[in-house]
Design an enzyme around this catalytic site. Sequence first.
Site, PDB file in Angstrom:
ATOM      1  N   CYS A   3      26.755  28.316  35.258  1.00 30.69           N
ATOM      2  CA  CYS A   3      26.431  27.234  34.389  1.00 30.69           C
ATOM      3  C   CYS A   3      27.292  27.511  32.955  1.00 30.69           C
ATOM      4  O   CYS A   3      27.545  28.529  32.481  1.00 30.69           O
ATOM      5  CB  CYS A   3      25.024  27.140  34.124  1.00 30.69           C
ATOM      6  SG  CYS A   3      24.218  27.042  35.396  1.00 30.69           S
ATOM      7  N   ARG A   7      34.743  27.380  35.354  1.00 31.30           N
ATOM      8  CA  ARG A   7      33.669  28.324  35.492  1.00 31.30           C
ATOM      9  C   ARG A   7      32.965  28.178  36.767  1.00 31.30           C
ATOM     10  O   ARG A   7      32.438  28.997  37.486  1.00 31.30           O
ATOM     11  CB  ARG A   7      32.520  28.529  34.482  1.00 31.30           C
ATOM     12  CG  ARG A   7      33.171  28.858  33.195  1.00 31.30           C
ATOM     13  CD  ARG A   7      32.179  28.575  32.085  1.00 31.30           C
ATOM     14  NE  ARG A   7      31.142  29.337  31.908  1.00 31.30           N
ATOM     15  CZ  ARG A   7      30.517  30.260  31.728  1.00 31.30           C
ATOM     16  NH1 ARG A   7      31.617  30.910  30.929  1.00 31.30           N
ATOM     17  NH2 ARG A   7      29.655  30.998  31.615  1.00 31.30           N
ATOM     18  N   TRP A  54      25.583  25.135  37.952  1.00 31.07           N
ATOM     19  CA  TRP A  54      26.025  25.794  39.068  1.00 31.07           C
ATOM     20  C   TRP A  54      24.550  26.289  39.779  1.00 31.07           C
ATOM     21  O   TRP A  54      23.887  27.116  39.413  1.00 31.07           O
ATOM     22  CB  TRP A  54      26.812  27.161  39.013  1.00 31.07           C
ATOM     23  CG  TRP A  54      27.536  27.727  39.998  1.00 31.07           C
ATOM     24  CD1 TRP A  54      28.705  27.446  40.572  1.00 31.07           C
ATOM     25  CD2 TRP A  54      27.151  28.798  40.716  1.00 31.07           C
ATOM     26  NE1 TRP A  54      28.994  28.360  41.928  1.00 31.07           N
ATOM     27  CE2 TRP A  54      27.968  29.152  41.861  1.00 31.07           C
ATOM     28  CE3 TRP A  54      26.010  29.655  40.672  1.00 31.07           C
ATOM     29  CZ2 TRP A  54      27.775  30.305  42.717  1.00 31.07           C
ATOM     30  CZ3 TRP A  54      25.681  30.704  41.717  1.00 31.07           C
ATOM     31  CH2 TRP A  54      26.411  30.729  42.765  1.00 31.07           C
ATOM     32  N   ASN A  69      21.667  28.642  30.850  1.00 28.75           N
ATOM     33  CA  ASN A  69      22.496  29.464  31.853  1.00 28.75           C
ATOM     34  C   ASN A  69      21.706  30.705  32.265  1.00 28.75           C
ATOM     35  O   ASN A  69      21.315  31.353  31.222  1.00 28.75           O
ATOM     36  CB  ASN A  69      23.871  29.815  31.025  1.00 28.75           C
ATOM     37  CG  ASN A  69      24.712  30.472  31.876  1.00 28.75           C
ATOM     38  OD1 ASN A  69      24.570  30.915  33.236  1.00 28.75           O
ATOM     39  ND2 ASN A  69      25.610  31.213  31.275  1.00 28.75           N
ATOM     40  N   GLY A  70      21.587  31.223  33.502  1.00 27.51           N
ATOM     41  CA  GLY A  70      20.985  32.369  33.902  1.00 27.51           C
ATOM     42  C   GLY A  70      19.722  31.932  34.674  1.00 27.51           C
ATOM     43  O   GLY A  70      19.388  31.073  35.380  1.00 27.51           O
ATOM     44  N   GLU A  73      42.517  42.752  48.513  1.00 25.02           N
ATOM     45  CA  GLU A  73      42.749  41.562  47.505  1.00 25.02           C
ATOM     46  C   GLU A  73      43.493  40.413  48.021  1.00 25.02           C
ATOM     47  O   GLU A  73      43.283  39.315  47.804  1.00 25.02           O
ATOM     48  CB  GLU A  73      43.683  42.138  46.290  1.00 25.02           C
ATOM     49  CG  GLU A  73      44.133  41.227  45.241  1.00 25.02           C
ATOM     50  CD  GLU A  73      42.817  40.202  44.513  1.00 25.02           C
ATOM     51  OE1 GLU A  73      41.734  40.754  44.972  1.00 25.02           O
ATOM     52  OE2 GLU A  73      43.220  39.550  44.080  1.00 25.02           O
ATOM     53  N   LYS A  89      41.850  36.440  48.277  1.00 26.80           N
ATOM     54  CA  LYS A  89      42.446  35.494  47.636  1.00 26.80           C
ATOM     55  C   LYS A  89      42.671  34.381  48.694  1.00 26.80           C
ATOM     56  O   LYS A  89      42.232  33.125  48.360  1.00 26.80           O
ATOM     57  CB  LYS A  89      43.932  35.857  47.286  1.00 26.80           C
ATOM     58  CG  LYS A  89      44.414  36.168  45.816  1.00 26.80           C
ATOM     59  CD  LYS A  89      43.797  35.798  44.713  1.00 26.80           C
ATOM     60  CE  LYS A  89      42.394  36.121  44.574  1.00 26.80           C
ATOM     61  NZ  LYS A  89      42.026  37.293  43.397  1.00 26.80           N
ATOM     62  N   GLU A 106      39.040  32.781  49.471  1.00 30.49           N
ATOM     63  CA  GLU A 106      38.540  32.201  48.303  1.00 30.49           C
ATOM     64  C   GLU A 106      38.889  30.739  48.239  1.00 30.49           C
ATOM     65  O   GLU A 106      38.195  29.854  47.993  1.00 30.49           O
ATOM     66  CB  GLU A 106      38.849  32.954  47.283  1.00 30.49           C
ATOM     67  CG  GLU A 106      38.158  34.123  46.731  1.00 30.49           C
ATOM     68  CD  GLU A 106      38.529  34.444  45.392  1.00 30.49           C
ATOM     69  OE1 GLU A 106      39.674  35.047  45.162  1.00 30.49           O
ATOM     70  OE2 GLU A 106      37.886  34.307  44.222  1.00 30.49           O
ATOM     71  N   HIS A 162      39.545  51.106  65.111  1.00 27.10           N
ATOM     72  CA  HIS A 162      38.133  51.624  65.469  1.00 27.10           C
ATOM     73  C   HIS A 162      37.054  50.220  65.582  1.00 27.10           C
ATOM     74  O   HIS A 162      35.994  50.472  65.317  1.00 27.10           O
ATOM     75  CB  HIS A 162      37.772  52.552  64.280  1.00 27.10           C
ATOM     76  CG  HIS A 162      38.708  53.834  64.117  1.00 27.10           C
ATOM     77  ND1 HIS A 162      38.670  54.772  65.103  1.00 27.10           N
ATOM     78  CD2 HIS A 162      39.540  53.916  63.228  1.00 27.10           C
ATOM     79  CE1 HIS A 162      39.441  55.503  64.736  1.00 27.10           C
ATOM     80  NE2 HIS A 162      39.906  55.278  63.694  1.00 27.10           N
ATOM     81  N   LYS A 170      33.675  31.318  38.064  1.00 26.68           N
ATOM     82  CA  LYS A 170      34.768  32.310  37.401  1.00 26.68           C
ATOM     83  C   LYS A 170      33.930  33.202  36.545  1.00 26.68           C
ATOM     84  O   LYS A 170      34.336  34.419  36.874  1.00 26.68           O
ATOM     85  CB  LYS A 170      35.361  31.502  36.356  1.00 26.68           C
ATOM     86  CG  LYS A 170      36.519  32.553  35.514  1.00 26.68           C
ATOM     87  CD  LYS A 170      37.683  32.482  36.435  1.00 26.68           C
ATOM     88  CE  LYS A 170      38.605  33.372  35.865  1.00 26.68           C
ATOM     89  NZ  LYS A 170      39.600  34.071  36.970  1.00 26.68           N
TER      90      LYS A 170
HETATM   91  C1  F6R Z   1      38.505  36.811  42.814  1.00 27.08           C
HETATM   92  C2  F6R Z   1      37.334  36.753  41.547  1.00 27.08           C
HETATM   93  C3  F6R Z   1      36.116  37.546  41.692  1.00 27.08           C
HETATM   94  C4  F6R Z   1      35.971  38.532  40.687  1.00 27.08           C
HETATM   95  C5  F6R Z   1      34.621  38.758  40.318  1.00 27.08           C
HETATM   96  C6  F6R Z   1      34.407  39.915  39.363  1.00 27.08           C
HETATM   97  O1  F6R Z   1      39.489  35.982  42.750  1.00 27.08           O
HETATM   98  O2  F6R Z   1      37.940  36.542  40.644  1.00 27.08           O
HETATM   99  O3  F6R Z   1      36.003  38.329  42.832  1.00 27.08           O
HETATM  100  O4  F6R Z   1      37.083  39.339  40.368  1.00 27.08           O
HETATM  101  O5  F6R Z   1      33.755  37.975  40.318  1.00 27.08           O
HETATM  102  O6  F6R Z   1      34.677  39.298  38.083  1.00 27.08           O
HETATM  103  P1  F6R Z   1      34.926  39.878  36.572  1.00 27.08           P
HETATM  104  O7  F6R Z   1      36.440  40.563  36.810  1.00 27.08           O
HETATM  105  O8  F6R Z   1      35.128  38.859  35.606  1.00 27.08           O
HETATM  106  O9  F6R Z   1      33.857  41.151  36.571  1.00 27.08           O
END
Ligand code: F6R
Length: 597
Positions: free
Chosen positions: A2, A32, A78, A104-105, A474, A478, A481, A497, A592
């Site tokens: 949010c 976000r 959100w 928010n929260g 990673e 990516k 996501e 395994h 985000k």
């Molecule tokens: C992946 C991504 C998330 C963040 C995770 C932690 O692309 O962006 O996996 O890495 O939510 O977020 P931060 O780094 O803001 O604590």
Amino acid sequence: MCGIVAYISRDLEKRDKIEDMLISSLRRLTYRGYDSWGIGFKGNNKIHIIKNVGDIENVNKLNLGFENSLIGIAHTRWATHGGVTKINAHPHLCCKKEIAVVHNGIIENYKELKEELIKNGHSFISETDTEVIPHLIEEKYKLCNNFEIAFKEAIKELKGSFAIVAIHKDFDGIACYRNGAPLVIGISSNGYFVSSDVVAFLNYTKKAIYLDDEEVAILKRNERDIELKIWKNEKEVKKEIKEISWNFEEATKLGYKHFMIKEIIEQPESIRNALMQNEKEMLEVAMEILRAKQVIFTACGTSRYAAIIGRYLFSKVARKFCDVIMASEFHYFSDSVDKDTLVIAVSQSGETADVLFGIKKAKENGAKIFSIVNVMNSTLARLSDKVIYTNAGPEICVAATKSFTNQLVVLYLLAYSMVNKFEEARSNIRKIAEIIKKSIEENNKNIEEIARKVKDKDHFYYIGRGINFAMANEGALKLKEISYIHAEGMPAGELKHGTIALIEKNTPVVVIAPKDYTYYETLSNAMETKARGAFVIGVTDYAHDVFDAIIEIPKVEEIFYPLVTIAPLQLLSYYVAVERGLNPDKPRNLAKSVTVK
Ligand code: F6R
């Protein structure tokens, strides 16, 4: 998650058009992650609300006729409590529709409060936890007929982790409260903003006051100005005005089709910014890490993969062993965290609820907290004993790209500082930034073609060994996501395994195979998948027959391969998503800044 934005105009003559401002500020918060939005204005002795599900990008002008309003609140939601519906979108109102709230929260005790309020005659229309807040303020208002007092009384009864902004039809101001979720006040020449994120008002002002937990802020218009008062536990507190170092232009697309590609391409420059660290301070931090009896990294998602690479670097460069615990699990280990523990939290946003919760617990146990953070003055930065900023600038695409690379750069600098070779690392990485620039330019077309070949596959596997294992993770994260393809990253040796049972004809297996100490062992694992029909994509600087397609990476000193491997992996996921007709900047269901546990 949010996003909150509110605005109070300084005076009538110099006011901005509040409808336009709130819509454009809300749009800047959409990165976000959100599923519905809403705006509320105070005007003509009433509160006026407009809200909807879906995209705010298509809303050009609300035309409510409230350009003349001086006070407004807005929100991107959100969904957590209750589905994605217009009714569940914020702002929420009390029974008399005189009080409006954005939030928010999570309000943890909303059920109990709701039952009590219903007994007192309140009726609810949404499924949200938020809706209890305006009703609770209304209940308190009945007793004192003063919005400011009613707000302060109401928040005492709320439990959870949240930020709230409220307005009342008869109150010439805005009331705010922060308890666990970010809230920052922006001071512009024409008025004051309140937001979850500085990006919402960066084009209006760079002056900000960051609220801390348990702080109430009341912004009230008087004759010609706005009075701002902040309280903590009923005592007034004076807060410093901070200068935001980010530029508005950095948070715009600058002609690129998506923020993601812009942020991938600008990595050589953001790496140079990450290198701008104070050598003396880095050495001090490095020495404290070396001295600590126990060092634990904690982080989530992409930041956790950076931490895992950090773990390999600390071990390889400085022979310092440390552990990495994902933040959502960290507090379950708090029995083993004590004053001899040094916790290193890694986070882009510095607002991730799981990370904050974990480090608060560790702090209670006496642990020291260092953090590697991108967002200046974020909650994590303020809670830490020492902070190293990654200097990646605003990262708008939900999927982390340049922030990850900059986290790696900081971890390299720290590892090399442990052996007194800070400057050597810095100059090596400076050269690597140039190499990455060239490699992105040269690789682009080839990666786009590979993406076209594999875009319709349902499953991907990414493998790597040693320091490259986290790169495999990673790369897979990516891809899933932003393209919604199932992808798994794992240590190459682990494949046989269990997971190898899933390899079929043409299953894409991305092999992270730089010509380093892991190359030949990883190659054997690639061959095992090939023997079962896999389509093997090598991310390598050393060709081999096992690879059906090659994404070429430049040759660099062995330890630095992760820095040149990451952009090709990001580009592969970007092009697969684009080929599938998806918008990589706003992946479904993701946010985000993950401000709930
Ligand atoms: C992946 C991504 C998330 C963040 C995770 C932690 O692309 O962006 O996996 O890495 O939510 O977020 P931060 O780094 O803001 O604590």
